[in-house]
Design a protein around this motif. Structure first.
Motif, short mmCIF file in Angstrom:
data_model
loop_
_atom_site.label_atom_id
_atom_site.label_comp_id
_atom_site.label_asym_id
_atom_site.label_seq_id
_atom_site.Cartn_x
_atom_site.Cartn_y
_atom_site.Cartn_z
N LEU A 16 0.87 -1.18 0.00
CA LEU A 16 0.00 0.00 0.00
C LEU A 16 0.90 1.23 0.00
CD1 LEU A 16 -1.81 -2.37 0.96
CD2 LEU A 16 -3.11 -0.72 2.29
N THR A 17 1.37 1.60 -1.16
CA THR A 17 2.43 2.61 -1.27
C THR A 17 1.96 3.93 -1.88
OG1 THR A 17 3.10 1.63 -3.38
CG2 THR A 17 4.24 0.88 -1.39
N GLU A 18 0.69 4.02 -2.30
CA GLU A 18 0.17 5.31 -2.74
C GLU A 18 -0.25 6.11 -1.51
OE1 GLU A 18 -3.87 6.89 -4.75
OE2 GLU A 18 -2.82 5.38 -5.97
N ARG A 19 0.42 7.24 -1.30
CA ARG A 19 0.23 7.97 -0.04
C ARG A 19 -0.35 9.36 -0.30
NH1 ARG A 19 3.72 11.22 3.94
NH2 ARG A 19 5.07 11.66 2.15
N TRP A 20 -1.37 9.70 0.50
CA TRP A 20 -1.94 11.04 0.53
C TRP A 20 -1.62 11.62 1.91
CZ3 TRP A 20 -5.15 12.88 -3.59
CH2 TRP A 20 -5.35 11.94 -4.62
N HIS A 21 -1.15 12.84 1.94
CA HIS A 21 -0.60 13.40 3.18
C HIS A 21 -1.24 14.73 3.51
CE1 HIS A 21 2.30 14.51 6.26
NE2 HIS A 21 2.56 15.63 5.61
N TYR A 22 -1.58 14.91 4.80
CA TYR A 22 -2.07 16.19 5.31
C TYR A 22 -1.28 16.57 6.55
CZ TYR A 22 -6.11 15.52 2.28
OH TYR A 22 -6.92 15.32 1.19
N ARG A 23 -1.07 17.86 6.71
CA ARG A 23 -0.35 18.37 7.88
C ARG A 23 -1.03 19.65 8.32
NH1 ARG A 23 3.64 22.00 9.24
NH2 ARG A 23 5.25 21.28 10.70
N SER A 75 -11.16 -2.29 6.90
CA SER A 75 -11.49 -3.58 6.30
C SER A 75 -11.48 -3.51 4.78
CB SER A 75 -12.87 -4.05 6.77
OG SER A 75 -13.87 -3.09 6.43
N GLY A 76 -11.59 -2.30 4.20
CA GLY A 76 -11.64 -2.16 2.75
C GLY A 76 -10.30 -2.20 2.06
N GLY A 77 -9.23 -2.59 2.76
CA GLY A 77 -7.95 -2.78 2.11
C GLY A 77 -7.10 -1.52 1.99
N TRP A 78 -7.17 -0.64 2.97
CA TRP A 78 -6.31 0.54 3.02
C TRP A 78 -6.10 0.91 4.47
CZ3 TRP A 78 -8.16 5.69 4.39
CH2 TRP A 78 -9.51 5.72 4.73
N TYR A 79 -5.19 1.84 4.75
CA TYR A 79 -4.96 2.23 6.14
C TYR A 79 -4.56 3.69 6.24
CZ TYR A 79 0.22 1.93 5.82
OH TYR A 79 1.54 2.13 5.52
N LEU A 80 -4.74 4.20 7.45
CA LEU A 80 -4.38 5.57 7.82
C LEU A 80 -3.29 5.55 8.88
CD1 LEU A 80 -7.93 7.11 8.45
CD2 LEU A 80 -6.28 8.13 6.91
N THR A 81 -2.48 6.58 8.92
CA THR A 81 -1.64 6.83 10.09
C THR A 81 -1.85 8.27 10.55
OG1 THR A 81 0.34 7.56 8.87
CG2 THR A 81 0.12 5.18 9.36
N TYR A 82 -1.79 8.45 11.85
CA TYR A 82 -1.84 9.79 12.45
C TYR A 82 -0.59 9.98 13.29
CZ TYR A 82 -6.94 9.18 11.73
OH TYR A 82 -8.19 8.93 11.22
N HIS A 83 -0.06 11.20 13.26
CA HIS A 83 1.02 11.61 14.17
C HIS A 83 0.60 12.91 14.85
CE1 HIS A 83 3.34 9.05 11.37
NE2 HIS A 83 4.15 8.84 12.39
N ASN A 114 0.04 23.85 24.47
CA ASN A 114 -1.30 24.01 23.90
C ASN A 114 -1.29 24.10 22.37
OD1 ASN A 114 -0.28 26.57 23.59
ND2 ASN A 114 -1.82 27.59 24.87
N THR A 115 -0.25 23.58 21.74
CA THR A 115 -0.20 23.50 20.28
C THR A 115 0.51 22.21 19.88
OG1 THR A 115 1.91 24.69 20.12
CG2 THR A 115 -0.12 26.00 19.95
N HIS A 116 0.18 21.72 18.69
CA HIS A 116 0.90 20.59 18.13
C HIS A 116 0.69 20.57 16.62
CE1 HIS A 116 -3.10 18.64 18.30
NE2 HIS A 116 -2.64 17.81 17.38
N VAL A 117 1.51 19.75 15.95
CA VAL A 117 1.37 19.52 14.51
C VAL A 117 0.72 18.16 14.32
CG1 VAL A 117 2.58 19.11 12.34
CG2 VAL A 117 3.29 21.00 13.84
N PHE A 118 -0.40 18.15 13.60
CA PHE A 118 -1.10 16.91 13.27
C PHE A 118 -0.75 16.51 11.85
CE2 PHE A 118 -4.85 15.10 11.07
CZ PHE A 118 -4.90 13.89 11.71
N GLU A 119 -0.39 15.24 11.65
CA GLU A 119 -0.10 14.71 10.33
C GLU A 119 -1.00 13.51 10.07
OE1 GLU A 119 4.66 15.82 10.08
OE2 GLU A 119 4.05 13.79 10.68
N GLY A 120 -1.64 13.50 8.93
CA GLY A 120 -2.46 12.37 8.52
C GLY A 120 -1.97 11.82 7.20
N ASN A 121 -1.82 10.50 7.12
CA ASN A 121 -1.39 9.84 5.90
C ASN A 121 -2.38 8.75 5.55
OD1 ASN A 121 1.57 10.85 5.37
ND2 ASN A 121 1.45 10.43 7.56
#
Length: 424
Positions: free
Chosen positions: A192-199, A321-329, A336-343
């Protein structure tokens, strides 16, 4: 703390007596003093995920990771033998950041044979050895072998790259992860190497955003307008109760049953979902990924929806279950602040339809995440008012109790048993 069999009918939280059931304080999320302790007790001692091996496709491939809570930057680089190593991103001559482009605080990536300092031109091999010193004869008894890059403990599990900033980590990565996580061995992350990234920079404590994705009690309400009215009304009436919550050491899991989107009444689907055959739960046409590892769907749900593995301190792997996955950092930048990353990770699209389905899932995810992030900033502002200091949590919020308890336990251990400083 691992007690995996399903508890007797009744309360999950009461099955873990050490968590308690009393209203919970969020003082650890509004305290600059506690944040400073988290830096030393947690983020300089725990294994931190910084990326995946696909980011390092060949010898000399590298990327940098800014870990602001630990006040450092690391270089992660592929070695000639195929292994992955990490180093503090600092030149041994005058302390300049070694690898950066136009802006020192921005993360960078690339491929090189050597790292060259922008300041005075010292050069280091990808294995960290100092190879060249400008005007070396001007220095006094300089032994280049003693001035290599400072190594950072680094290890890889299932393609995920972890570092530990402690010069002598108390546990190996495998020991730290424990069986609940390592039972995912065999999942085809490498396919699963196609990656979409948000920060995004979020004006809330890092633990508050983790809390938002550790329970689904909020979903029918906060995200109700994101779904067709008929579906939202049904979801709100039903509420949400997961079939399994699991705690293992510092880590957590919530496993859920599923929704077969295309089998819903057409009035409970969005028109765009019908057009793209995709949505929040991912593409409708699931790839065949073969047998799944024993660690997935431990509740044996049918249909199964997702498993959300919360790896302490700040990393989440959410497998659908649909054959993909997410990661969060969740990377803390202040109390009182942080950087959120979603992949989002999918099998590489083979057709235009698959590509559009992936984009639909990614865009839908972004909209839901924005709603969560906006709400958390409102939460942070009112917690800091200290008007209310104890908050009741329901049984579905057991993972929240666990995260805050574990963070407190690590700080208490660091202080040698005295946590009074965090209560000011």
């Amino acid at each position: 703390m691992a007690r995996w069999p399903k508890p007797p009918e009744g309360s999950w939280t009461q099955h873990y007596a050490e968590l308690g059931t009393a209203p919970m304080s969020y003082a650890d999320s509004i305290s600059p003093e506690f944040y400073d302790l988290e830096r030393e007790a947690i983020f300089k001692r725990a294994w931190l995920n910084v990326g995946r091996v696909e980011q390092l496709p060949r010898t000399g491939s590298y990327f940098t990771k800014e870990i602001r809570i630990a006040r450092t930057s690391v270089i992660v680089v592929r070695q000639s033998d195929g292994s992955v190593r990490a180093f503090h991103n600092i030149c041994r001559h005058r302390g300049n950041k070694l690898v950066w482009n136009d802006f020192p605080n921005e993360e960078v990536a690339g491929t090189c044979r050597q790292f060259t300092c922008k300041y005075h031109g010292w050069r280091y091999d990808i294995d960290g050895a100092l190879k060249f010193v400008q005007q070396e004869g001007e220095f006094f008894d300089l032994d280049k072998d003693s001035y290599g890059l400072v190594p950072v403990a680094c290890d890889v599990w299932s393609g995920f790259i972890f570092v530990n900033l402690d010069p002598s980590p108390r546990q190996t990565l495998h020991e730290f992860l424990g069986p609940m996580i390592t039972d995912l061995d065999g999942y085809p992350f490498d396919r699963l190497t196609e990656r979409w990234h948000y920060r995004s920079e979020v004006g809330a404590n890092w633990k508050l955003y983790m809390d938002a994705f550790q329970e689904f009690y909020h979903a029918p309400v906060l995200h109700g307008k994101q779904s067709p009215a008929k579906y939202s009304a049904a979801a709100a009436q039903a509420g949400f109760e997961a079939p399994l919550y699991r705690l293992d050491g510092p880590h957590r899991l919530v496993s859920t049953s599923g929704v077969v989107t295309w089998e819903l009444d057409s009035e409970m689907r969005k028109p765009m979902e019908d057009i793209t055959r995709s949505g929040l739960f991912g593409p409708w046409d699931a790839p065949d990924l073969g047998p799944m590892p024993v660690g997935l769907n431990p509740a044996k749900c049918d249909p199964w929806g997702l498993d959300s593995f919360q790896l302490f301190p700040n990393f989440v792997i959410l497998i659908w279950s649909g054959g993909w996955y997410l990661t969060y950092h969740y990377w803390p930048t202040s109390y009182n602040t942080h950087v959120f990353e979603g992949n989002l990770y999918f099998p590489p699209a083979r057709t235009i339809r698959e590509r559009v389905a992936h984009e639909m899932a990614a865009v839908t995810f972004k909209e839901y995440a924005l709603q969560d992030g906006n709400t958390l900033e409102a939460t942070q502002t009112m917690l800091e008012s200290r008007v209310v200091e104890a908050f009741p949590l329901n049984d579905q919020e057991i993972l929240l109790r666990h995260l805050h308890k574990v963070a407190g336990d690590w700080v208490t251990d660091y202080l040698g048993g005295d946590l009074e400083v965090t209560k000011r």
